[in-house]
Design a protein around this motif. Structure first.
Motif, short mmCIF file in Angstrom:
data_model
loop_
_atom_site.label_atom_id
_atom_site.label_comp_id
_atom_site.label_asym_id
_atom_site.label_seq_id
_atom_site.Cartn_x
_atom_site.Cartn_y
_atom_site.Cartn_z
N UNK A 170 37.18 89.22 92.42
CA UNK A 170 38.64 89.28 92.50
C UNK A 170 39.26 87.95 92.90
N UNK A 171 38.52 87.12 93.65
CA UNK A 171 39.06 85.85 94.10
C UNK A 171 38.78 84.68 93.16
N UNK A 172 37.67 84.77 92.41
CA UNK A 172 37.29 83.63 91.58
C UNK A 172 37.31 83.94 90.08
N UNK A 173 36.66 85.02 89.67
CA UNK A 173 36.62 85.32 88.24
C UNK A 173 37.96 85.80 87.70
N UNK A 174 38.83 86.26 88.58
CA UNK A 174 40.15 86.72 88.13
C UNK A 174 40.97 85.58 87.53
N UNK A 175 40.63 84.34 87.85
CA UNK A 175 41.35 83.21 87.27
C UNK A 175 41.08 83.10 85.77
N UNK A 176 39.87 83.49 85.36
CA UNK A 176 39.53 83.43 83.93
C UNK A 176 39.78 84.75 83.22
N UNK A 177 39.71 85.86 83.95
CA UNK A 177 39.99 87.17 83.36
C UNK A 177 40.61 88.06 84.43
N UNK A 178 41.91 88.29 84.29
CA UNK A 178 42.66 88.97 85.35
C UNK A 178 42.35 90.46 85.48
N UNK A 179 41.49 91.02 84.62
CA UNK A 179 41.15 92.44 84.78
C UNK A 179 40.44 92.68 86.11
N UNK A 180 39.81 91.61 86.66
CA UNK A 180 39.10 91.77 87.94
C UNK A 180 40.06 91.90 89.11
N UNK A 181 41.36 91.76 88.86
CA UNK A 181 42.35 92.04 89.90
C UNK A 181 42.50 93.54 90.13
#
Length: 204
Positions: free
Chosen positions: A95-106
């Motif tokens: 949620x803190x790092x991969x969300x920058x490349x794919x916001x579904x992890x938010x």
């Protein structure tokens, strides 16, 4: 001798993101429970369900008790196990790092991805459902996994809250985040045979 018409029960698998039962506190759980309970009480249907939960969670315990005649494929994690701490840590990283490349992890997490993948694999071996109901965006985002593993099953995605609208409100100036999440949510819902939303605003 007259032929006896034996109608096979329709098998429905509920895969909600959260446990639901008659006394659940939140509105989304009450809505989920309304549909689950109505199918459970109807003799034309055979019901299965699965949630991912820690073993001490009272909502899961109440759900299991209320729907004791349904097939329970839930994945239960011990409250103080290494697995729980692993999922907690990895979800924060996503949620803190991969969300920058794919916001579904938010919205969703690796927990839900693994839950869906393992559950449909286990169900397929012993109890192939005619219909799979996915409830909440956290699991709807993994509808592709369900379709791939259970190609003969029809899928209903129930959106308690169309999440890209929530993302738009939370990140009003981040257009890329908004566009990426909306694309992911719509792409996931395209694997469903039917999408149900809770109000007209979400439908539009």
């Amino acid at each position: 001798m007259d032929k006896i018409n034996i109608q096979r029960k329709i098998k429905i698998l509920f895969l909600p993101a959260f446990s639901c039962h008659d006394k659940v506190a939140h509105a989304g759980g009450q809505t989920c429970n309304y549909y689950l309970n109505n199918f459970y009480q109807d003799s034309d249907f055979e019901i299965g369900f699965a949630v991912i939960s820690i073993d001490t969670n009272t909502d899961y315990i109440n759900m299991k008790t209320q729907y004791k005649l349904a097939k329970d494929f839930s994945i239960i994690i011990k409250a103080h196990s290494l697995k729980r701490y692993y999922y907690s840590l990895i979800s924060r990283i996503y949620s803190h790092f991969l969300a920058y490349s794919n916001s579904k992890w938010l919205i969703t997490s690796l927990i839900y991805k693994d839950f869906i993948k393992k559950t449909v694999k286990n169900v397929k071996k012993v109890w192939y459902p005619d219909l799979v109901i996915l409830d909440w965006t956290q699991v709807n985002l993994w509808a592709k996994i369900v379709k791939k593993s259970l190609p003969k099953s029809k899928i209903i995605s129930f959106e308690q809250d169309v999440s890209f609208l929530r993302i738009n409100r939370k990140y009003p100036t981040k257009k890329k985040v908004q566009e990426t999440f909306k694309s992911e949510e719509i792409k996931a819902l395209e694997f469903a045979d039917l999408v149900i939303v809770s109000n007209q605003k979400d439908k539009s």
